[in-house]
Design an enzyme around this catalytic site. Structure first.
Site, PDB file in Angstrom:
ATOM      1  CG  ASP A 142      -2.177   0.650   0.848  1.00 26.50           C
ATOM      2  OD1 ASP A 142      -2.245   1.710   0.796  1.00 26.50           O
ATOM      3  OD2 ASP A 142      -3.114  -0.170   0.933  1.00 26.50           O
ATOM      4  CG  ASP A 150      -4.685   3.161  18.593  1.00 27.12           C
ATOM      5  OD1 ASP A 150      -4.484   3.514  19.813  1.00 27.12           O
ATOM      6  OD2 ASP A 150      -5.894   4.101  17.948  1.00 27.12           O
ATOM      7  CG  HIS A 195      -5.405   3.514   1.217  1.00 26.90           C
ATOM      8  ND1 HIS A 195      -4.935   2.327   1.073  1.00 26.90           N
ATOM      9  CD2 HIS A 195      -6.759   3.638   1.024  1.00 26.90           C
ATOM     10  CE1 HIS A 195      -5.991   1.467   0.710  1.00 26.90           C
ATOM     11  NE2 HIS A 195      -7.137   2.515   0.374  1.00 26.90           N
ATOM     12  CG  ASN A 222     -13.944   1.308  -3.951  1.00 26.90           C
ATOM     13  OD1 ASN A 222     -14.569   0.364  -3.545  1.00 26.90           O
ATOM     14  ND2 ASN A 222     -13.047   2.007  -3.217  1.00 26.90           N
ATOM     15  CB  ALA A 227      -9.751  -8.433  -6.905  1.00 28.35           C
ATOM     16  CB  VAL A 279      -6.154 -12.963  -6.058  1.00 31.31           C
ATOM     17  CG1 VAL A 279      -6.515 -11.861  -5.060  1.00 31.31           C
ATOM     18  CG2 VAL A 279      -4.791 -12.960  -6.674  1.00 31.31           C
ATOM     19  CB  SER A 285      -9.437  -0.025   0.751  1.00 28.71           C
ATOM     20  OG  SER A 285      -8.926   0.112  -0.414  1.00 28.71           O
TER      21      SER A 285
END
Length: 434
Positions: free
Chosen positions: A62, A71, A97, A189, A199, A204, A251
Site C-alpha cells: 500500500d 494504536d 491509506h 470501487n 483481485a 487471489v 479497501s
C-alpha cells in the site's frame, strides 16, 4: 501496473440501524472505538478467545504505514519502500491509506485495557508494510509480492486495483501461491462488473464490500471472481495526519478479510492458504440470512465473513486450493505447501481433474487380478466336478475346505465433482444495485 487504492475517504458517523450487523457496541469513553461498528459486529471478545492472530505476519502492499501510531506501535515491522524514496516503509507521514489498512488488521488500541483508539480484528498479528507508488511507472507488484513472501508473510493484503497485470506480476502471484501464501485483494470501487486486478487474477481471494444495512455497497465491483464480502462503509481506522480517518470502499473490507485469514492461520497453522479460504467461505453468511449457498454470487460471493464461526466450527480441511481458482503455473515447490504424492498440484476444488492416480491404477490392477483368479477358479472347479478330485484329498483346504475368494474388492471412494468441498462455477453476472 498502474493502480489506485480501493478506499474512498468520507466524513460523518456510522449509520444507525442494522439488518445484518446487530452486535451491541462495547462501552467506551472513546468515540473512535465506539464508532467501530464493524468490529463490534464480529463479537471480538468471543473471537479473541479463539485466536488473536499471534505468530502471523500480514503484508500490507500500500502507501506505507505509520508504525509510530499509538494504536500500532510494536505491531509494525520495518518493511520496504519500493518507491524512489527507498528505505523502510514503517514511518509513513503522508498518505494514510496503508496505515488505515494496518489498523483494521492489527491495531491494538491504547489506554487502560486498550479501551481507546483503533482495535484491529487480529490485534496480535504483525504488519509487514510495503510501500508502492499509487499511480504510474514503477508501481508494479512483482517486487513487493516477492518481498512479502520472502520475509515471512502468510497473508498479503492488497487494497489496490488496476486494469491488468504484466507477466512479472503474474509470475509473482504464482510464486506466492507456490509458497502457500494467501493473497487477498479488493474488487474496486467503480460499482460495475469490470474486473480489476489483482483481485480478478487466478489464485487471489477477491473481496467486495457490504454496508451496515447488509447490502453490498453501490461502489463495490462485482463479478464471478468475488469470493467474500466484509464491512466497508464508514470504517474508522488509524491514520497519519490526522491521527484517525474514516473510509468507505472495498479497501477496508479487504483488510477485514486479511485479518480474519490471519486469525485462522494462527489457530490452524497446518492448513494451506486455500484451506484457510475454505474456512472463511464455508462459514460466511449471505446478507439475506440464508446459509449453505453452493455457488458464489457475483456480488456477495459466499457471503459476509464470520470470524468466530471460521475459528470454532468443525470444518473439514477440504481440497488444498479451497475455493480459489488457481493459475496453471502455480504448482508448489518442495516444502512449500506441496501436495501429497499422487495429488494433482494445480487442480482447484471446483475443477478437480478426473485422471487416475497411481494408487487407483494399482487398485484397478489388483481388481483385475482378483477377477481373473475367480474365473480360473471357476474353470478348475468345473473340471474337478467332471473328472473328480485330484489324488490325495477332496480338494484345496482339506475336507469341507472352500478357500473362498472374495467376489468383490473395495478400493475406497474418491471425491466427485460437485461433492462436499467442491465449489461450482459462479452464476451469470447480475446488474448492479444495492
Amino acid at each position: 501496473m498502474s493502480f489506485t487504492r480501493t478506499l474512498r475517504a468520507v466524513g460523518g458517523v456510522a449509520v444507525a440501524g442494522a439488518l445484518l450487523f446487530t452486535a451491541a457496541p462495547t462501552a467506551s469513553a472513546d468515540y473512535i472505538r465506539d464508532g467501530q461498528w464493524a468490529l463490534d459486529a464480529f463479537n471480538p471478545q468471543k473471537v479473541w478467545k479463539e485466536s488473536t492472530g499471534k505468530n502471523v505476519t500480514v503484508a500490507v502492499i500500500d502507501s506505507g504505514v505509520n508504525g509510530d501510531h499509538v494504536d500500532l506501535k510494536g505491531n509494525v515491522l520495518p518493511g520496504k519502500n519500493f518507491t524512489n524514496e527507498g528505505g523502510t516503509a514503517d514511518h509513513e507521514s503522508g498518505d494514510s491509506h496503508g496505515t488505515a489498512m494496518a489498523g483494521v488488521i492489527a491495531g491494538h488500541g491504547h489506554g487502560s485495557n486498550h479501551a481507546d483508539g483503533i482495535m484491529g480484528l487480529a490485534p496480535d498479528a504483525k504488519i509487514l508494510p510495503i510501500k508502492v507508488n499509487e499511480i504510474g511507472p514503477g508501481s508494479d507488484l512483482d517486487g513487493p509480492i516477492r518481498y512479502a513472501v520472502d520475509h515471512g508473510a502468510k497473508v498479503i493484503n492488497m487494497s489496490i486495483a488496476g486494469s491488468g497485470l504484466n507477466d512479472l506480476e503474474k509470475s509473482a502471484i504464482s510464486y506466492a501461491l507456490k509458497k502457500d501464501v494467501l493473497l487477498v485483494a479488493g474488487s474496486g470501487n467503480d460499482g460495475s462488473s469490470k474486473q480489476l486486478y489483482p483481485a480478478a487474477a487466478p489464485g487471489v481471494l477477491a473481496v467486495g464490500a457490504v454496508a451496515k444495512d447488509g447490502q453490498v455497497l453501490a461502489e463495490s465491483n462485482y463479478g464471478p471472481h468475488i469470493r467474500l464480502i466484509a464491512p466497508g462503509e464508514k470504517i474508522y481506522s488509524t491514520g497519519t495526519t490526522p491521527q484517525y480517518r474514516q473510509g468507505t470502499g472495498t479497501s477496508d473490507a479487504t483488510a477485514y478479510v486479511s485479518a480474519a485469514a490471519a486469525l485462522v492461520r494462527s489457530k490452524f497453522p497446518n492448513l494451506t492458504a486455500g484451506q484457510v479460504a475454505n474456512r472463511l467461505t464455508k462459514t460466511a453468511i449471505t446478507p439475506d440470512g440464508k446459509t449453505g449457498i453452493k455457488s458464489p454470487d457475483p456480488k456477495y460471493g459466499y457471503g459476509v465473513i464470520r470470524p468466530y464461526r471460521a475459528l470454532s466450527e468443525n470444518i473439514p480441511a477440504g481440497p488444498k486450493n479451497g475455493p480459489l481458482t488457481m493459475p496453471k503455473d502455480s504448482e508448489p515447490s518442495a516444502g512449500a505447501g506441496a501436495n501429497a504424492p499422487g495429488e494433482n498440484p494445480s487442480a482447484s476444488s471446483g475443477d478437480e481433474k478426473s485422471g487416475l492416480s497411481p494408487l487407483m491404477i494399482a487398485g484397478i490392477g489388483l481388481g483385475v487380478i482378483v477377477v481373473l483368479g475367480i474365473v480360473i477358479a471357476v474353470i478348475v472347479a468345473s473340471k474337478k466336478r467332471r473328472n473328480g478330485p485330484p489324488p490325495g484329498g477332496p480338494g484345496y483346504g482339506g475336507p469341507g475346505g472352500g478357500g473362498a475368494v472374495p467376489a468383490q474388492q473395495q478400493f475406497g471412494t474418491y471425491p466427485q465433482s460437485g461433492g462436499p468441498g467442491a465449489y461450482p462455477p459462479a452464476p451469470p453476472t447480475q446488474p448492479p444495485g444495492r
